[in-house]
Design a protein around this motif. Structure first.
Motif, short mmCIF file in Angstrom:
data_model
loop_
_atom_site.label_atom_id
_atom_site.label_comp_id
_atom_site.label_asym_id
_atom_site.label_seq_id
_atom_site.Cartn_x
_atom_site.Cartn_y
_atom_site.Cartn_z
N SER A 49 31.55 42.18 43.32
CA SER A 49 32.66 41.39 42.77
C SER A 49 33.08 41.68 41.33
CB SER A 49 32.44 39.88 42.91
OG SER A 49 31.10 39.53 42.94
N GLY B 132 40.69 43.09 43.04
CA GLY B 132 39.27 42.81 43.17
C GLY B 132 38.49 44.07 43.53
N HIS C 182 35.26 44.95 45.49
CA HIS C 182 34.35 44.30 46.42
C HIS C 182 32.90 44.66 46.10
CE1 HIS C 182 32.87 42.57 50.06
NE2 HIS C 182 32.40 43.73 50.49
N GLU D 249 38.82 45.27 47.07
CA GLU D 249 39.27 44.26 48.02
C GLU D 249 40.61 44.73 48.58
OE1 GLU D 249 37.52 41.90 49.07
OE2 GLU D 249 36.00 41.60 47.52
#
Ligand code: ADP
Ligand code: MG
Ligand code: ZN
Length: 482
Positions: free
Chosen positions: A106, A121, A123, A159
């Motif tokens: 994250s 984002g 991941h 993301e």
């Protein structure tokens, strides 16, 4: 409405970046590029039975640095796993990677698309090793080159936050920059040290579930990445519009045909049978270790450019050019330490120096040193040479180690600022142009420019303009009774 009508594209990127270590991830072989095949191999990276991997500490440090630069949470404990598959460039029959317990989770990467800031984002970031390379057409044979086998990589998985090809391209540019400025990766797409797979799906605008994705493999050029993704988006939209369904596939992209093409159907892809690597202990990171790397992080490129704009008053364009490559940014900072007028310096570096700079990976070849540039600009400030002469001087100094001041002396380039010398030239010009002198004295003072021009011509532009003006006004004024 999106640019794609009632459809919204969804894109997530997987980037493989080679870590800039001297040696491989699990053995002492060199990571050098471009050497004859199989000259950097050993029992470990050849996958010989009984050979044991030992994790490269420098690779861990670089992977941690990249993860921190991307704002990720480092995992105290991560685990290496075996990803099993068969391919000639993978002699062990498995790749050492991280699977369910990766190094970091994250993070974020901020990008700007057409003036609009977007936060993408991250991941996860995990460590793994590269495979070898199959070389075809070596004589009439194919060769498996294992020099690259075992090279340490990080995989950076975004993301599914990107919404167009151009956004994906921007994300990749910014990511590459972060990795280059932190010294983690050399950003070399041609040599494959920075590689990208793009996952692409579409869905109806307003839908929150993800559509079936296609993975576009190995797009190794910034020029094509936006196109490749957009072409794939259009293909999927066309399929759906025809009432067909997008199948989960792995596809390649042909820049020539501007088409994606089927590599394999994901639905039939084999299972990797991941399991924890029994020959490597879990990777445990002490908090103090992570903090020591965090505190040594260099300034990131986006922050550097914002600071330059604010503190130095540089334009966004200038900060983009000067702060787009770590070696160029370093050059600018070094020159700035020697010559404080950042705007003048930025203009000169952009207009003269960068024309002659070529970058290869992390390094750049400069035709001059920061000290030479600073000296040229100081000579202008001191009135020794004109701005025009600065360009000439740069050209004369470029590619040599000569001191600019020496070159000025040797070539007699100095500005002619001596009033008595200019006065004698001015008198000569006036004698040669009696009509213009008379006209000036009769009130046609606009002729001053004519006299200035004549003097500049005779001095090849080296006369100091202010002195020339003052001398002329005085001499021409003398006989006019004014
Ligand atoms: P795998 O490991 O099988 O490649 P992941 O779930 O790790 O799959 O996803 C890989 C990448 O694909 C990530 O960047 C993720 O954001 C992206 N992704 C996952 N699902 C989709 C989807 N439906 N459309 C677009 N991108 C996706
Ligand atoms: Mg994948
Ligand atoms: Zn080796």
């Amino acid at each position: 409405m999106s640019a794609y009508g009632e459809y919204e594209p969804v894109i997530g990127l997987e980037v493989h970046a080679q870590l800039l270590t001297r040696t491989k991830a699990f053995c002492g072989c060199a990571t050098s590029f471009g050497d004859p095949p199989n000259t950097h191999t050993c029992p470990v990276c050849l996958g010989l039975p009984g050979a044991l991997p030992v994790l490269n500490a420098e690779a861990v440090a670089l992977a941690v640095r990249a993860s921190l630069a991307l704002g990720c949470s480092l995992q105290t404990r991560s685990v290496f796993a075996r990803k099993n598959y068969f391919y000639p460039d993978l002699p062990k029959g498995y790749q050492i990677s991280q699977y369910d317990l990766p190094l970091a989770l994250s993070g974020v990467l901020d990008v700007e698309v057409e003036g609009t800031p977007r936060r993408v984002g991250i991941h996860r970031v995990h460590m793994e090793e590269d495979a070898g390379k199959n070389l075809h057409g070596v004589g009439d044979e194919s060769v498996v080159d294992l020099n690259r086998a075992g090279t340490p990589l990080i995989e950076i998985v975004s993301e599914p936050d990107l919404r167009a090809g151009a956004e994906a391209a921007e994300y990749l540019r910014r990511l590459r920059e972060v990795l280059m400025f932190t010294g983690v990766n050399d950003g070399n797409l041609e040599q494959g040290s920075f590689r990208c797979d793009a996952n692409v799906s579409i869905r109806k605008v307003g839908e929150t579930r993800l559509g079936t994705r296609v993975e576009l493999k190995n797009i190794n050029s910034f020029k094509f990445v936006a196109d490749a993704i957009d072409v794939e988006i259009r293909r999927q939209i066309n399929l759906v519009e025809r009432g067909e369904r997008v199948r989960q596939q792995t596809r390649g992209y042909s820049a020539e045909k501007r088409e994606s093409y089927l590599l394999r159907d994901k639905e039939s892809e084999s299972d990797y049978r991941y399991f924890p690597e029994p020959d490597l202990p879990p990777l445990v990171l002490a908090e103090a270790y992570v903090e020591s790397i965090r505190s040594a992080l260099p300034e990131l490129p986006v922050a550097k450019r914002a600071r330059w704009a604010l503190e130095l008053g540089l334009t966004a364009y200038a900060t983009g050019v000067l702060g787009g490559h770590p070696a160029i940014a370093r050059f600018f900072d070094e020159a700035r330490a020697l010559y404080p007028d950042a705007v003048k310096l930025a203009n000169f570096v952009q207009s003269e120096v960068l024309r002659d700079v070529t970058t290869t990976g992390l390094s750049a070849s400069f035709p001059v040193t920061p000290a030479q540039v600073a000296e040229i600009l100081r000579l202008v400030d001191a009135g020794t040479i004109s701005g025009k002469q600065a360009k000439e001087l740069y050209a004369a100094v470029a590619g040599t180690d000569h001191a600019p001041a020496d070159v000025v002396r040797e070539r007699g380039m100095a500005v002619l600022g001596d009033a008595s010398a200019i006065e004698s030239i001015a008198r000569g010009v006036m004698e040669a142009n009696p009509k213009q002198v008379a006209a000036y004295r009769a009130g046609k003072t606009a002729l001053l420019g004519f006299f200035v021009g004549q003097i500049m011509k005779q001095t090849k532009g080296s006369a100091d303009p202010a002195t020339v003006n003052a001398v002329l006004v005085r001499l021409l004024g003398e006989g006019s009774g004014a």
